[in-house]
Scaffold this motif. Structure first.
Motif, PDB file in Angstrom:
ATOM      1  N   ASN A  15      -6.073   3.092 -24.440  1.00  0.00           N
ATOM      2  CA  ASN A  15      -7.160   4.020 -24.162  1.00  0.00           C
ATOM      3  C   ASN A  15      -8.517   3.323 -24.169  1.00  0.00           C
ATOM      4  O   ASN A  15      -9.491   3.860 -24.622  1.00  0.00           O
ATOM      5  CB  ASN A  15      -7.144   5.171 -25.159  1.00  0.00           C
ATOM      6  N   ARG A  16      -8.557   2.127 -23.629  1.00  0.00           N
ATOM      7  CA  ARG A  16      -9.822   1.407 -23.564  1.00  0.00           C
ATOM      8  C   ARG A  16     -10.408   1.530 -22.156  1.00  0.00           C
ATOM      9  O   ARG A  16      -9.688   1.811 -21.202  1.00  0.00           O
ATOM     10  CB  ARG A  16      -9.627  -0.061 -23.924  1.00  0.00           C
ATOM     11  N   THR A  17     -11.687   1.310 -22.057  1.00  0.00           N
ATOM     12  CA  THR A  17     -12.318   1.348 -20.744  1.00  0.00           C
ATOM     13  C   THR A  17     -12.053   0.030 -20.027  1.00  0.00           C
ATOM     14  O   THR A  17     -12.013  -1.030 -20.645  1.00  0.00           O
ATOM     15  CB  THR A  17     -13.827   1.568 -20.860  1.00  0.00           C
ATOM     16  N   MET A  18     -11.854   0.116 -18.747  1.00  0.00           N
ATOM     17  CA  MET A  18     -11.588  -1.068 -17.941  1.00  0.00           C
ATOM     18  C   MET A  18     -12.444  -1.001 -16.688  1.00  0.00           C
ATOM     19  O   MET A  18     -12.746   0.085 -16.192  1.00  0.00           O
ATOM     20  CB  MET A  18     -10.106  -1.136 -17.545  1.00  0.00           C
ATOM     21  N   VAL A  20     -13.241  -1.215 -12.793  1.00  0.00           N
ATOM     22  CA  VAL A  20     -12.472  -0.790 -11.623  1.00  0.00           C
ATOM     23  C   VAL A  20     -11.860  -2.016 -10.938  1.00  0.00           C
ATOM     24  O   VAL A  20     -10.727  -1.976 -10.471  1.00  0.00           O
ATOM     25  CB  VAL A  20     -13.365  -0.002 -10.640  1.00  0.00           C
ATOM     26  N   ALA A  21     -12.595  -3.115 -10.899  1.00  0.00           N
ATOM     27  CA  ALA A  21     -12.084  -4.333 -10.274  1.00  0.00           C
ATOM     28  C   ALA A  21     -10.823  -4.833 -10.982  1.00  0.00           C
ATOM     29  O   ALA A  21      -9.888  -5.306 -10.334  1.00  0.00           O
ATOM     30  CB  ALA A  21     -13.156  -5.422 -10.282  1.00  0.00           C
ATOM     31  N   ASP A  22     -10.794  -4.720 -12.311  1.00  0.00           N
ATOM     32  CA  ASP A  22      -9.611  -5.163 -13.050  1.00  0.00           C
ATOM     33  C   ASP A  22      -8.413  -4.257 -12.774  1.00  0.00           C
ATOM     34  O   ASP A  22      -7.283  -4.725 -12.665  1.00  0.00           O
ATOM     35  CB  ASP A  22      -9.892  -5.177 -14.551  1.00  0.00           C
ATOM     36  N   VAL A  23      -8.659  -2.976 -12.653  1.00  0.00           N
ATOM     37  CA  VAL A  23      -7.575  -2.030 -12.408  1.00  0.00           C
ATOM     38  C   VAL A  23      -7.018  -2.209 -10.998  1.00  0.00           C
ATOM     39  O   VAL A  23      -5.811  -2.196 -10.775  1.00  0.00           O
ATOM     40  CB  VAL A  23      -8.072  -0.578 -12.612  1.00  0.00           C
ATOM     41  N   LEU A  24      -7.904  -2.384 -10.014  1.00  0.00           N
ATOM     42  CA  LEU A  24      -7.481  -2.472  -8.622  1.00  0.00           C
ATOM     43  C   LEU A  24      -7.020  -3.860  -8.203  1.00  0.00           C
ATOM     44  O   LEU A  24      -6.458  -4.014  -7.126  1.00  0.00           O
ATOM     45  CB  LEU A  24      -8.609  -2.025  -7.701  1.00  0.00           C
ATOM     46  N   SER A  25      -7.261  -4.869  -9.033  1.00  0.00           N
ATOM     47  CA  SER A  25      -6.934  -6.233  -8.614  1.00  0.00           C
ATOM     48  C   SER A  25      -5.454  -6.379  -8.277  1.00  0.00           C
ATOM     49  O   SER A  25      -5.098  -7.033  -7.307  1.00  0.00           O
ATOM     50  CB  SER A  25      -7.339  -7.231  -9.691  1.00  0.00           C
ATOM     51  N   GLY A  26      -4.599  -5.780  -9.056  1.00  0.00           N
ATOM     52  CA  GLY A  26      -3.175  -5.868  -8.772  1.00  0.00           C
ATOM     53  C   GLY A  26      -2.797  -5.181  -7.481  1.00  0.00           C
ATOM     54  O   GLY A  26      -1.874  -5.600  -6.784  1.00  0.00           O
ATOM     55  N   ALA A  27      -3.503  -4.131  -7.132  1.00  0.00           N
ATOM     56  CA  ALA A  27      -3.206  -3.396  -5.897  1.00  0.00           C
ATOM     57  C   ALA A  27      -3.748  -4.119  -4.675  1.00  0.00           C
ATOM     58  O   ALA A  27      -3.167  -4.036  -3.597  1.00  0.00           O
ATOM     59  CB  ALA A  27      -3.788  -1.993  -5.977  1.00  0.00           C
ATOM     60  N   LEU A  28      -4.847  -4.824  -4.821  1.00  0.00           N
ATOM     61  CA  LEU A  28      -5.468  -5.490  -3.681  1.00  0.00           C
ATOM     62  C   LEU A  28      -4.841  -6.839  -3.351  1.00  0.00           C
ATOM     63  O   LEU A  28      -4.861  -7.254  -2.197  1.00  0.00           O
ATOM     64  CB  LEU A  28      -6.970  -5.687  -3.934  1.00  0.00           C
ATOM     65  N   ASP A  29      -4.310  -7.532  -4.341  1.00  0.00           N
ATOM     66  CA  ASP A  29      -3.809  -8.884  -4.114  1.00  0.00           C
ATOM     67  C   ASP A  29      -2.736  -8.976  -3.032  1.00  0.00           C
ATOM     68  O   ASP A  29      -2.810  -9.853  -2.183  1.00  0.00           O
ATOM     69  CB  ASP A  29      -3.324  -9.491  -5.431  1.00  0.00           C
TER      70      ASP A  29
END
Length: 172
Positions: A15-18, A20-29
């Protein structure tokens, strides 16, 4: 034998803040790899590496490597550009390639070509819609702040009240 409470491993905190770039990095790669980019550095740092004015009138579209030599140096960088800048980019291709190579510290781009896809700067920016409060909300907020004597404070409270009422109206 049951484990003591102190022997259990610390659970991962979810439940930590992240960013957006870290969250989406796996989807964009995977998408970027299909476009020939090993990482997203060339896209995210384009404004820092491209010479002016090409940092604002062009964006990287694709990196094509010579056939059969996936790790060979000297890929072709395809750029999307604003209409009217295509001739300048075609002429300044070696300068743009040198700027990208200087940023990375090795020869990554051997040539720069234009992509057939158009690019319009600011196309990703959406206009913010301002919701106007209805008459009952205006009257209700006006009645609540009517006793405030300072004009600036009353106007600020009125604006805040309208914003909060429109926000609560969307959530319900």
């Amino acid at each position: 034998m049951p484990m003591a409470k102190d022997d259990l491993p610390e659970p991962k905190r979810r439940n930590r803040t992240m960013a957006v770039a870290d969250v989406l990095s796996g989807a964009l790669d995977p998408v970027l790899k299909k476009r020939g980019f090993a990482s997203r550095d060339i896209i995210t740092h384009w404004a820092a590496m491209a010479p002016e004015p090409y940092d604002s009138v062009a964006i990287p579209d694709k990196l094509t490597w010579p056939r059969g030599e996936r790790s060979a140096e000297g890929a072709t960088l395809l750029l999307r550009c604003v209409p009217g800048h295509a001739l300048a980019i075609a002429h300044e291709g070696p300068r743009i390639a040198a700027a990208v190579n200087r940023y990375f510290g090795f020869v990554l781009v051997g040539a720069v070509k234009l992509s057939a896809e158009p690019f319009t700067p600011g196309s990703g920016q959406k206009a913010q819609k301002t919701d106007q409060p209805n008459q009952s909300t205006i009257a209700k907020v006006g009645a609540q702040v009517a006793d405030v004597t300072d004009d600036d404070l009353r106007e600020a409270l009125r604006t805040l009240g309208h914003a909060l009422s429109s926000r609560s109206g969307r959530n319900s």
